[in-house]
Scaffold this active site. Sequence first.
Site, PDB file in Angstrom:
ATOM      1  N   CYS A   2       0.844  -1.190   0.000  1.00  0.00           N
ATOM      2  CA  CYS A   2       0.000   0.000   0.000  1.00  0.00           C
ATOM      3  C   CYS A   2       0.877   1.236   0.000  1.00  0.00           C
ATOM      4  O   CYS A   2       1.424   1.632   1.016  1.00  0.00           O
ATOM      5  CB  CYS A   2      -0.914   0.001   1.227  1.00  0.00           C
TER       6      CYS A   2
ATOM      7  N   GLU B 252      -5.733  -8.050  -1.455  1.00  0.00           N
ATOM      8  CA  GLU B 252      -5.792  -7.811  -0.008  1.00  0.00           C
ATOM      9  C   GLU B 252      -4.895  -6.641   0.343  1.00  0.00           C
ATOM     10  O   GLU B 252      -3.832  -6.459  -0.254  1.00  0.00           O
ATOM     11  CB  GLU B 252      -5.331  -9.076   0.728  1.00  0.00           C
TER      12      GLU B 252
ATOM     13  N   ARG C  95      -6.950  -8.579  13.218  1.00  0.00           N
ATOM     14  CA  ARG C  95      -6.261  -8.083  12.020  1.00  0.00           C
ATOM     15  C   ARG C  95      -7.309  -7.759  10.975  1.00  0.00           C
ATOM     16  O   ARG C  95      -7.862  -8.649  10.315  1.00  0.00           O
ATOM     17  CB  ARG C  95      -5.287  -9.144  11.503  1.00  0.00           C
TER      18      ARG C  95
ATOM     19  N   ARG D  85      -8.492  -6.296   7.479  1.00  0.00           N
ATOM     20  CA  ARG D  85      -7.953  -6.111   6.145  1.00  0.00           C
ATOM     21  C   ARG D  85      -9.091  -5.921   5.148  1.00  0.00           C
ATOM     22  O   ARG D  85     -10.189  -6.445   5.326  1.00  0.00           O
ATOM     23  CB  ARG D  85      -7.111  -7.321   5.721  1.00  0.00           C
TER      24      ARG D  85
END
Length: 323
Positions: free
Chosen positions: A98, A136, A180, A182
């Site tokens: 990212c 993802e 987590r 995502r």
Amino acid sequence: NSRTAEQPNSRTAEQPNSRTAEQGSLKLRTFIDLFCGIGGFHTAASNLGLECVFASDIDTEARKAYEANYGLAPHGDITAIKAKDIPDHDLLCAGFPCQPFSIIGSRKGFSDPRGTLFFEIARIIKEKRPKAVLLENVRQLASIEKGKTLESIVYTLEQLGYFVDYRILNALNFGVPQKRERILIVATREDIGDFPWPDKKIPMTPLSKILEKKPDPKHFVSSKIKRSRQKTHTSEVSPSIWHENKSGNISSYPYSCALRAGASYNYLLVDGERRLTPREMLRLQGFPDTFEIVCNDSQTRKQAGNAVPVPMVQAVLERLLNV
């Protein structure tokens, strides 16, 4: 664009499902693994019977671990690989880095030389036309530049002729004791209507089954650090993972906060006494104990922190295989 990450793609959601029984499933058999790391996507997809025909990652140590575990040597820098040289495949998987889009809002796509690594994925999609794409990234992707980064990704995929949907999912809901969150992006060449995202929570594996019974003493913190942490915080649960934030505040949970590629070693402690072992970190990401650790502790911690949660992406892939 008023969509949020928790909502489906409005265009997809508003359209009736145009597929018929005669069309059958997407019939996914082969996949490629871009920015593959140590193979979270590979483990999940191979668990479902798919065959990996190509993988790529720029990190030498990650490629070493990948080849040792899957018998497939990943290629290096994807920017140096011609799309036509990549084998044909049904599914493209990528947990892409990212990085801020330098062309937010301009929608210049492939014509803009400042394009990010996402556009490496896009150029491969344009050339190879896989039946489906599964991406993802961190949940913050949905809010960068007030959503314009995600909007650019969706726009690019739609311009390539794909129907796009996305959700923010939490690994905690898929059996692993790790919080987590995502964003998962699904794109299909065929209109499948509303994508059937996983909606049932998988019971969380107790932390006690993740932790090693006799961890190497090297993972225990010094007496000074232990006293300092335990003076500051008392946990109500055991075993627990103590989480120290940037302000120095400590909290503890019967699960781990999100692993990080660079900082998990220092900000997560088991019962305030020791750091997580590389094997425990791999377990927190859903990798089986058959996954062979071939790199040193530092590299394996980094690899685990960069990985995708295997059970989470496997649950999405199961839905994609059976739409």
